[in-house]
Write an enzyme that holds these catalytic residues in place. Structure first.
Site, PDB file in Angstrom:
ATOM      1  N   TYR A 271      44.731  36.119  33.318  1.00 59.45           N
ATOM      2  CA  TYR A 271      44.764  37.497  32.816  1.00 59.45           C
ATOM      3  C   TYR A 271      45.673  37.616  31.592  1.00 59.45           C
ATOM      4  O   TYR A 271      45.358  38.324  30.640  1.00 59.45           O
ATOM      5  CB  TYR A 271      45.216  38.460  33.936  1.00 59.45           C
ATOM      6  CG  TYR A 271      44.284  38.445  35.137  1.00 59.45           C
ATOM      7  CD1 TYR A 271      42.899  38.417  34.974  1.00 59.45           C
ATOM      8  CD2 TYR A 271      44.780  38.441  36.434  1.00 59.45           C
ATOM      9  CE1 TYR A 271      42.048  38.379  36.066  1.00 59.45           C
ATOM     10  CE2 TYR A 271      43.930  38.413  37.548  1.00 59.45           C
ATOM     11  CZ  TYR A 271      42.565  38.376  37.351  1.00 59.45           C
ATOM     12  OH  TYR A 271      41.723  38.346  38.431  1.00 59.45           O
TER      13      TYR A 271
ATOM     14  N   MET B  46      37.976  39.281  42.706  1.00 58.48           N
ATOM     15  CA  MET B  46      37.388  38.171  41.947  1.00 58.48           C
ATOM     16  C   MET B  46      37.682  36.857  42.653  1.00 58.48           C
ATOM     17  O   MET B  46      38.811  36.601  43.068  1.00 58.48           O
ATOM     18  CB  MET B  46      37.984  38.123  40.532  1.00 58.48           C
ATOM     19  CG  MET B  46      37.458  36.938  39.737  1.00 58.48           C
ATOM     20  SD  MET B  46      38.232  36.724  38.133  1.00 58.48           S
ATOM     21  CE  MET B  46      37.534  38.079  37.236  1.00 58.48           C
TER      22      MET B  46
ATOM     23  N   ARG C 142      38.433  25.705  37.582  1.00 57.54           N
ATOM     24  CA  ARG C 142      38.894  25.013  36.377  1.00 57.54           C
ATOM     25  C   ARG C 142      37.739  24.497  35.529  1.00 57.54           C
ATOM     26  O   ARG C 142      37.829  23.470  34.886  1.00 57.54           O
ATOM     27  CB  ARG C 142      39.846  23.846  36.709  1.00 57.54           C
ATOM     28  CG  ARG C 142      41.137  24.195  37.444  1.00 57.54           C
ATOM     29  CD  ARG C 142      42.005  25.265  36.848  1.00 57.54           C
ATOM     30  NE  ARG C 142      42.283  25.293  35.452  1.00 57.54           N
ATOM     31  CZ  ARG C 142      43.479  25.087  34.916  1.00 57.54           C
ATOM     32  NH1 ARG C 142      44.510  24.801  35.669  1.00 57.54           N
ATOM     33  NH2 ARG C 142      43.667  25.215  33.632  1.00 57.54           N
TER      34      ARG C 142
ATOM     35  N   TRP D  68      37.021  32.573  33.887  1.00 53.77           N
ATOM     36  CA  TRP D  68      37.211  33.166  32.559  1.00 53.77           C
ATOM     37  C   TRP D  68      35.979  33.966  32.137  1.00 53.77           C
ATOM     38  O   TRP D  68      36.076  35.100  31.674  1.00 53.77           O
ATOM     39  CB  TRP D  68      37.502  32.037  31.551  1.00 53.77           C
ATOM     40  CG  TRP D  68      37.692  32.511  30.151  1.00 53.77           C
ATOM     41  CD1 TRP D  68      36.759  32.540  29.153  1.00 53.77           C
ATOM     42  CD2 TRP D  68      38.889  33.065  29.594  1.00 53.77           C
ATOM     43  NE1 TRP D  68      37.298  33.057  28.002  1.00 53.77           N
ATOM     44  CE2 TRP D  68      38.607  33.385  28.245  1.00 53.77           C
ATOM     45  CE3 TRP D  68      40.171  33.307  30.090  1.00 53.77           C
ATOM     46  CZ2 TRP D  68      39.563  33.941  27.390  1.00 53.77           C
ATOM     47  CZ3 TRP D  68      41.118  33.856  29.240  1.00 53.77           C
ATOM     48  CH2 TRP D  68      40.814  34.168  27.916  1.00 53.77           C
TER      49      TRP D  68
ATOM     50  N   ILE E  50      34.603  29.145  34.818  1.00 58.15           N
ATOM     51  CA  ILE E  50      33.776  30.166  35.487  1.00 58.15           C
ATOM     52  C   ILE E  50      34.550  31.486  35.631  1.00 58.15           C
ATOM     53  O   ILE E  50      34.036  32.568  35.311  1.00 58.15           O
ATOM     54  CB  ILE E  50      33.290  29.652  36.859  1.00 58.15           C
ATOM     55  CG1 ILE E  50      32.342  28.472  36.657  1.00 58.15           C
ATOM     56  CG2 ILE E  50      32.596  30.775  37.642  1.00 58.15           C
ATOM     57  CD1 ILE E  50      31.870  27.806  37.946  1.00 58.15           C
TER      58      ILE E  50
HETATM   59  C1  LIG Z   1      41.849  41.171  39.935  1.00 57.68           C
HETATM   60  C2  LIG Z   1      41.668  40.143  41.058  1.00 57.68           C
HETATM   61  O1  LIG Z   1      40.622  40.028  41.622  1.00 57.68           O
HETATM   62  S1  LIG Z   1      43.049  39.234  41.466  1.00 57.68           S
HETATM   63  C3  LIG Z   1      42.464  37.937  42.512  1.00 57.68           C
HETATM   64  C4  LIG Z   1      42.077  36.704  41.725  1.00 57.68           C
HETATM   65  N1  LIG Z   1      41.434  35.764  42.594  1.00 57.68           N
HETATM   66  C5  LIG Z   1      42.080  34.759  43.194  1.00 57.68           C
HETATM   67  O2  LIG Z   1      43.267  34.545  43.037  1.00 57.68           O
HETATM   68  C6  LIG Z   1      41.201  33.941  44.101  1.00 57.68           C
HETATM   69  C7  LIG Z   1      41.542  32.475  44.055  1.00 57.68           C
HETATM   70  N2  LIG Z   1      41.441  31.941  42.700  1.00 57.68           N
HETATM   71  C8  LIG Z   1      40.264  31.788  42.078  1.00 57.68           C
HETATM   72  O3  LIG Z   1      39.201  32.128  42.565  1.00 57.68           O
HETATM   73  C9  LIG Z   1      40.321  31.165  40.692  1.00 57.68           C
HETATM   74  O4  LIG Z   1      41.440  30.350  40.602  1.00 57.68           O
HETATM   75  C10 LIG Z   1      40.384  32.213  39.538  1.00 57.68           C
HETATM   76  C11 LIG Z   1      39.282  33.260  39.686  1.00 57.68           C
HETATM   77  C12 LIG Z   1      41.722  32.914  39.511  1.00 57.68           C
HETATM   78  C13 LIG Z   1      40.200  31.462  38.215  1.00 57.68           C
HETATM   79  O5  LIG Z   1      38.904  30.875  38.226  1.00 57.68           O
HETATM   80  P1  LIG Z   1      38.605  29.492  37.447  1.00 57.68           P
HETATM   81  O6  LIG Z   1      37.155  29.378  37.311  1.00 57.68           O
HETATM   82  O7  LIG Z   1      39.306  28.366  38.104  1.00 57.68           O
HETATM   83  O8  LIG Z   1      39.319  29.775  36.058  1.00 57.68           O
HETATM   84  P2  LIG Z   1      38.995  29.088  34.652  1.00 57.68           P
HETATM   85  O9  LIG Z   1      38.633  27.670  34.828  1.00 57.68           O
HETATM   86  O10 LIG Z   1      38.012  29.942  33.944  1.00 57.68           O
HETATM   87  O11 LIG Z   1      40.403  29.172  33.931  1.00 57.68           O
HETATM   88  C14 LIG Z   1      40.737  30.245  33.056  1.00 57.68           C
HETATM   89  C15 LIG Z   1      42.232  30.232  32.801  1.00 57.68           C
HETATM   90  O12 LIG Z   1      42.919  30.614  34.001  1.00 57.68           O
HETATM   91  C16 LIG Z   1      44.158  29.892  34.089  1.00 57.68           C
HETATM   92  N3  LIG Z   1      44.116  29.044  35.283  1.00 57.68           N
HETATM   93  C17 LIG Z   1      43.038  28.847  36.084  1.00 57.68           C
HETATM   94  N4  LIG Z   1      43.376  28.053  37.117  1.00 57.68           N
HETATM   95  C18 LIG Z   1      44.685  27.756  36.954  1.00 57.68           C
HETATM   96  C19 LIG Z   1      45.601  26.984  37.700  1.00 57.68           C
HETATM   97  N5  LIG Z   1      45.233  26.353  38.835  1.00 57.68           N
HETATM   98  N6  LIG Z   1      46.884  26.901  37.277  1.00 57.68           N
HETATM   99  C20 LIG Z   1      47.272  27.524  36.163  1.00 57.68           C
HETATM  100  N7  LIG Z   1      46.433  28.271  35.387  1.00 57.68           N
HETATM  101  C21 LIG Z   1      45.161  28.382  35.782  1.00 57.68           C
HETATM  102  C22 LIG Z   1      44.256  29.055  32.835  1.00 57.68           C
HETATM  103  O13 LIG Z   1      44.928  29.828  31.851  1.00 57.68           O
HETATM  104  C23 LIG Z   1      42.795  28.874  32.460  1.00 57.68           C
HETATM  105  O14 LIG Z   1      42.610  28.624  31.108  1.00 57.68           O
HETATM  106  P3  LIG Z   1      42.633  27.054  30.626  1.00 57.68           P
HETATM  107  O15 LIG Z   1      41.614  26.344  31.464  1.00 57.68           O
HETATM  108  O16 LIG Z   1      42.257  27.143  29.175  1.00 57.68           O
HETATM  109  O17 LIG Z   1      44.008  26.562  30.883  1.00 57.68           O
END
Ligand SMILES: CC(=O)SCCNC(=O)CCNC(=O)[C@H](O)C(C)(C)COP(=O)(O)OP(=O)(O)OC[C@H]1O[C@@H](n2cnc3c(N)ncnc32)[C@H](O)[C@@H]1OP(=O)(O)O
Length: 312
Positions: free
Chosen positions: A262, A215, A223, A228, A226
């Site tokens: 998660y 993912m 943030r 989520w 997306i």
């Molecule tokens: C099973 C797997 O594939 S594991 C690999 C996961 N992928 C990665 O780590 C790749 C790099 N990271 C990313 O692409 C992104 O940061 C993702 C996919 C993990 C999250 O995508 P986003 O669109 O930023 O997440 P989104 O805005 O929907 O946030 C959902 C929740 O995640 C958590 N979260 C997201 N970003 C952060 C951050 N930088 N710091 C702390 N918590 C965070 C929070 O709980 C957030 O909820 P909130 O906004 O109510 O606080």
């Protein structure tokens, strides 16, 4: 090449008899981080957000991308015999669209169409993979090649696993009438044993259980909700495709963002790599699991087609 692939924690097998040949790219040991300059993945709005089902009936698309896409073609190419159940599941995948209005824009999630979106998805994954591994920019092309082989191989196991893509359009862009969308995110979902990876990362999840991996959300679009909703879309398609109610995923211990997400979504850590994994030059990972609720109403994708949901 093999040595490079092995050192990047994924491999491509050419075993034609076996569907479960690839290991996940970014599941846990190498979650991707996207680069800041990723503007090439812009596409026309309606042609991209429509499921193949709805695009075939749409008459208002202003680009030439109006051909009806059928996932059947992919499986026919492999020469694999499909059961009736598999055909039904392919139809479910073909129709699947998850729409969500976010504070800053609109998100559509559906199955990746290789003809139109393979290269953009490959770029998204390869660039992020390179950054997460702190690899020099020059590795992008090699990574792109390997990632493409991986995605093509995973296409061959449909309907047992699928690559979803998320398209995002900012609200401001819509108001100016540009109708530009970005390929903003991707995720892989495995539904059962036939779709499982042959060499899953540790701690090992049950092969027959649904599994989410690879993912990523484009860095400059994070943030905004997306990730989520990509996770929600993954759970939704799992609920439609399998009766199994337990879904598994891996998350690196150092990755706070996905781990928070998660946890918030109800995934519980059931096992964690021991320190010994560090000897294999891998990051320690959590294996997380969630019990999905039983659906008591039709999903959004069943009741709302993307054409009805188009913003003005
Ligand atoms: C099973 C797997 O594939 S594991 C690999 C996961 N992928 C990665 O780590 C790749 C790099 N990271 C990313 O692409 C992104 O940061 C993702 C996919 C993990 C999250 O995508 P986003 O669109 O930023 O997440 P989104 O805005 O929907 O946030 C959902 C929740 O995640 C958590 N979260 C997201 N970003 C952060 C951050 N930088 N710091 C702390 N918590 C965070 C929070 O709980 C957030 O909820 P909130 O906004 O109510 O606080």
């Amino acid at each position: 090449m093999a040595a490079v692939a092995a050192s990047l924690s994924f491999s491509i097998s050419s075993d034609p008899q076996h569907h479960r040949t690839a290991t996940p790219l970014f599941t846990s040991s190498t979650p991707p981080i996207l680069p800041t300059n990723h503007k090439s993945h812009h596409c026309h709005f309606k042609s991209l957000v429509s499921s193949s089902h709805s695009s075939s009936s749409s008459t208002s698309t202003s680009t030439s991308t109006t051909a009806v896409y059928s996932f059947l073609e992919d499986t026919f190419r492999t020469g694999r015999f499909l059961t009736n159940e598999e055909l039904e599941k392919l139809k479910t995948l073909e129709k699947f669209v998850h729409f969500q209005e976010l504070k800053s824009g609109f998100l559509w999630v559906r199955v990746m169409r290789p003809e139109q979106e393979m290269d953009a998805t490959v770029n998204l994954l390869a660039e992020s993979f390179a950054e997460s591994m702190l690899l020099p920019v020059g590795y992008d092309k090699l990574l792109g090649f390997l990632v493409k082989q991986y995605l093509l191989e995973r296409r061959a196991v449909m309907p047992h696993a699928v690559t979803l893509v998320g398209f995002y359009r900012e609200k401001e862009e819509g108001q100016s009438g540009s109708e530009q969308v970005k390929l903003a995110a991707t995720v892989e979902v495995c539904f059962d044993k036939m779709g499982a990876n042959s060499s899953p990362p540790t701690p090992t999840p049950p092969k027959e259980a649904p599994y989410i991996c690879n993912m990523t959300v484009q860095k400059q679009l994070r943030r905004r909700g997306i990730g989520w909703h990509l996770l929600k879309a993954s759970e939704e398609i799992i609920s439609q495709m399998t009766s199994s109610k337990e879904v598994y995923l891996h998350c690196r211990m150092i990755d706070a963002a996905p781990f928070n997400m998660y946890n918030k979504a109800g995934y519980k850590t059931i096992e964690t790599d021991s320190f010994l994994i560090l000897l294999m030059l891998q990051r320690r990972k959590h294996l997380m699991c969630k019990k999905l609720p039983v659906l008591d109403s039709p999903s959004k994708s069943d009741i709302a087609g993307p054409d009805e949901e188009l913003p003005p």
